[in-house]
Design an enzyme around this catalytic site. Sequence first.
Site, PDB file in Angstrom:
ATOM      1  NE  ARG A  90      -4.032   0.399   1.941  1.00 27.06           N
ATOM      2  CZ  ARG A  90      -4.901   0.880   2.834  1.00 27.06           C
ATOM      3  NH1 ARG A  90      -4.967   0.354   4.049  1.00 27.06           N
ATOM      4  NH2 ARG A  90      -5.723   1.866   2.527  1.00 27.06           N
ATOM      5  CG  ASP A 244      -2.993   6.518   6.800  1.00 24.15           C
ATOM      6  OD1 ASP A 244      -4.024   7.159   7.094  1.00 24.15           O
ATOM      7  OD2 ASP A 244      -2.918   5.285   6.826  1.00 24.15           O
ATOM      8  CG  ASN A 254      -6.638  10.169   8.904  1.00 25.78           C
ATOM      9  OD1 ASN A 254      -6.075   9.093   9.085  1.00 25.78           O
ATOM     10  ND2 ASN A 254      -7.820  10.432   9.430  1.00 25.78           N
TER      11      ASN A 254
HETATM   12  O1  MRU Z   1      -7.365   2.713   4.644  1.00 18.03           O
HETATM   13  P1  MRU Z   1      -7.105   2.494   6.102  1.00 18.03           P
HETATM   14  O2  MRU Z   1      -8.250   1.875   6.831  1.00 18.03           O
HETATM   15  O3  MRU Z   1      -5.796   1.760   6.339  1.00 18.03           O
HETATM   16  O4  MRU Z   1      -6.915   3.956   6.666  1.00 18.03           O
HETATM   17  C1  MRU Z   1      -6.672   4.132   8.032  1.00 18.03           C
HETATM   18  C2  MRU Z   1      -6.579   5.545   8.448  1.00 18.03           C
HETATM   19  O5  MRU Z   1      -6.717   6.452   7.673  1.00 18.03           O
HETATM   20  C3  MRU Z   1      -6.222   5.785   9.888  1.00 18.03           C
HETATM   21  O6  MRU Z   1      -6.827   6.948  10.357  1.00 18.03           O
HETATM   22  C4  MRU Z   1      -4.698   5.945   9.995  1.00 18.03           C
HETATM   23  O7  MRU Z   1      -4.046   4.847   9.388  1.00 18.03           O
HETATM   24  C5  MRU Z   1      -4.243   6.053  11.391  1.00 18.03           C
HETATM   25  S1  MRU Z   1      -4.386   4.534  12.266  1.00 18.03           S
HETATM   26  C6  MRU Z   1      -3.817   4.757  13.842  1.00 18.03           C
END
Ligand code: MRU
Length: 368
Positions: A90, A244, A254
């Site tokens: 990812r 992220d 995020n």
């Molecule tokens: O696509 P995802 O579900 O992996 O996205 C997650 C997020 O955006 C969270 O807010 C981020 O990873 C922070 S997790 C502590």
Amino acid sequence: MKVDGKHFRSIWLEPDGWSVSAIDQRRLPHEFVVAEIPNAEAASEAISTMLVRGAPLIGATAAYGMALAMRDDRSDAGLDRAYEMLVKARPTAVNLKWALDEMMRVLRRLPPSSRAQAAYARASEIAEEDVAINREIGRHGLTLIETIAETKKPGEAVNVLTHCNAGWLATVDWGTATSPIYQAHDRGIPVHVWVDETRPRNQGASLTAWELGHHGVPHTVIADNTGGHLMQHRMVDLVIVGTDRVAANGDVCNKIGTYLKALAARDNGVPFYVALPSPTIDFRINDGVAEIPIEQREASEVTEMTGRTRDGRIETVRVVPRDSQAANYAFDVTPARLVTGLITERGVFAANRAALAIAFPESAAASQ
Ligand code: MRU
């Protein structure tokens, strides 16, 4: 955290010392299923298919993926192959690259014969460090909730709005955005959480609501577009989200829709905090809006929805006309100017270059 009274983490090493298991987050909230991750290929697939997700958990899974790879091929070529495969799983959460670089740093200098053992040891440390970091994030974030509870809401619940799932499921344990919430709740401070459903994959409705419910935290799921209305009517005391990737200038990436919440928060004078562990800061990126890679996922995540029917079956249905195109940008970037503060394991800091460099000088220097 607890699931039906039993303590779980999102990912763990089995007692045999080498098998890795994780909660399959694609099946929640309807089914609680534990998945085995038998090799590095499965770890990569678990990340890309979002069996596991959330920046810190993606990092921990990648670290275990390297350990699993070392069971099959401990050579330099094996190391490079596993790294190259996992790093592409990812694109947006920088914790993935951070964890893989850390594993490479430790393993590369060792003779192949000692790599598997060292890889498991470092992967488990990375998981433990994540738990410790998140506990500290909670301790620092708790003071923000406590202050609001004492000064503005004596005797009333503090209303926190969160987006997506930055809970314990997104980390190894505790969560980032949810850690202050859990710690406040555990201390008897009344908190209530507005949970954005978080289309298209509904991490708020499916995961955050599920975890808060299992921990007994009062919460209400809202459609994604509700936050602005609630803020206008003084029904949100603060926003706490996860991230992220945080750029060196304090811009915060995020889940898609976070930026709109930050705009609404600014317009209504609602504090907007971002909780993050230090491995989420990317000092190589100077300008988050311009430079952070934004994942685009399958259109089917927008065109379809999955849920439980009234008679108990789990079904996927199409909600968009058959011939319409759909776009699926998975993340957005909130400019630093809209962020009230960054809640980290070392304290709460301003979202700007100088504050980040002072708070994490070793990481800032390492990126030079
Ligand atoms: O696509 P995802 O579900 O992996 O996205 C997650 C997020 O955006 C969270 O807010 C981020 O990873 C922070 S997790 C502590």
